[in-house]
Design an enzyme around this catalytic site. Structure first.
Site, PDB file in Angstrom:
ATOM      1  CB  CYS A 292      43.106  44.573  39.203  1.00  0.00           C
ATOM      2  SG  CYS A 292      44.310  43.771  38.130  1.00  0.00           S
TER       3      CYS A 292
ATOM      4  CB  CYS B 244      44.402  41.074  39.963  1.00  0.00           C
ATOM      5  SG  CYS B 244      45.291  42.539  39.446  1.00  0.00           S
ATOM      6  CG  ASP B 245      41.003  40.384  41.893  1.00  0.00           C
ATOM      7  OD1 ASP B 245      41.954  39.683  42.267  1.00  0.00           O
ATOM      8  OD2 ASP B 245      40.787  41.531  42.325  1.00  0.00           O
TER       9      ASP B 245
END
Ligand code: NAP
Length: 318
Positions: free
Chosen positions: A144, A147-148
């Protein structure tokens, strides 16, 4: 008939647990089938159990570990009276009401009956299947970018895949990374033309054509990968500190095939909030969302499913 549940929630990621919190606080005494421990997202807590630091969930200014967030959501659902069973549904019959749900042997009598069902079985990121991949997931390996990506400022990273997801993730990651190498097993992208134009025009992009990632190196974090040429079989190292796997997702909808409307990619189709093609069955979270795929959007849709289920039950006179 007194053992007919008002609502059974199948799946315990952010969507299912939020639906549990809301239906429990509405006195519907929900039963949550949370799944069974496994190494995939199809387990209690869902995909966040496979992540490390979560920095974009509102309310956690210093971030929280994915599994900790799920433990807290579970505690919150239990606090208001959700009955949580650590089991997987093996079969459902949604053709008539009350709906029937089996756990274990699918050929016997149904285990539970319910007036309404909330489907929150999530989705799984497809993975390469390398042994180091699961060990380093959350430690340099990610599925993701939203997300990261932030953790990879000025890093050299790689994205695997040639579809719209891979290209979208790669373009997003160029905002942070020094270089992004798209590793694709063919010499032509599957992604749409407009996305291809964008990714080819981005000066931070590099391309490893006809290549697969055959090994990931590093003890506690990613220190590099080995690429194998799909035409010649030759191997070469690629110095990256992050590896984003973007080769597609699979929604966990096997249980519902032939009973609920699914789209061409197998995702549950919802409409008018969280309604599905069957009255009294509601869907939320990644099982019905191939666009946003975030913990917060899953939680939000879990709330919608709970409110829709509550209103539907009330309209039915329950
Ligand atoms: P996808 O279109 O199925 O693409 C998967 C990619 O991963 C393909 O390039 C495939 O290679 C590669 N791949 C699959 N298994 C692999 C393996 N084991 N090792 C190496 N590479 C592998 O999946 P997606 O990109 O997630 O997209 C899914 C759907 O959502 C598509 O319809 C897409 O258009 C849509 N989508 C749209 C947007 C957008 O419009 N913004 C964004 C994301 C997704 P091959 O090409 O060789 O098969």
């Amino acid at each position: 008939m007194s053992d007919i549940r008002n609502v059974i929630i199948i799946g315990s990621g952010p969507a299912g647990l939020t639906a549990a919190i809301y239906t429990a606080r509405a006195n519907l005494e929900p039963l949550l089938l949370e799944g069974e421990p496994s190494s995939t997202s199809d387990q209690p807590g869902g995909q966040l159990m496979l992540t490390t630091e979560v920095e974009n969930f509102p309310g956690w200014p210093d971030g929280i570990m994915g599994p900790d967030l799920m433990v807290r959501m579970r505690e919150q659902a239990a606090r208001f009276g959700t009955e949580i069973q650590t089991v997987k549904a093996s079969r459902v019959d949604l053709t008539e009401r009350p709906f029937r749900v089996w756990v274990g042997d699918p050929s016997g009598e149904p285990t539970y009956t319910a007036r309404s069902v909330i489907v929150s079985t999530g989705a799984q990121s497809l993975m390469l299947g390398l042994p180091e991949e699961s060990r380093l997931l959350g430690h340099g390996v990610s599925t993701c970018a939203t997300c990261d990506g932030f953790f990879f400022r000025d890093h050299d990273i790689a994205v695997v895949g040639g579809g719209d997801s891979a290209v979208e993730e790669a373009l997003f990651l160029t905002k942070f990374a020094r270089t992004v190498t798209l590793v694709h097993r063919r010499d032509e992208l599957r992604a749409s033309k407009i996305m291809q134009d964008r990714v080819f025009a981005n000066e931070k992009m590099r391309f490893a054509w006809n290549s697969t990632v055959s090994a990931i190196h590093g003890d506690t974090t990613v220190e590099g990968v080995t690429l194998t040429d799909t035409v010649t079989g030759e191997q070469r190292p690629l110095a990256v500190t992050g590896l984003f796997v973007a080769i597609g997702h699979r929604p966990n909808t096997d249980l519902f095939v032939g009973q609920l409307d699914l789209d061409d990619n197998g995702y549950l189709v919802t409409h008018s909030g969280a309604s599905t093609s069957v009255d009294g069955v509601f869907g939320c979270g990644d099982v019905q969302d191939h666009v946003y795929r975030q913990a917060i959007t899953a939680a939000g849709s879990g709330c919608m499913a709970a409110i829709d289920a509550e209103r539907w039950l009330e309209a039915q006179g329950h």
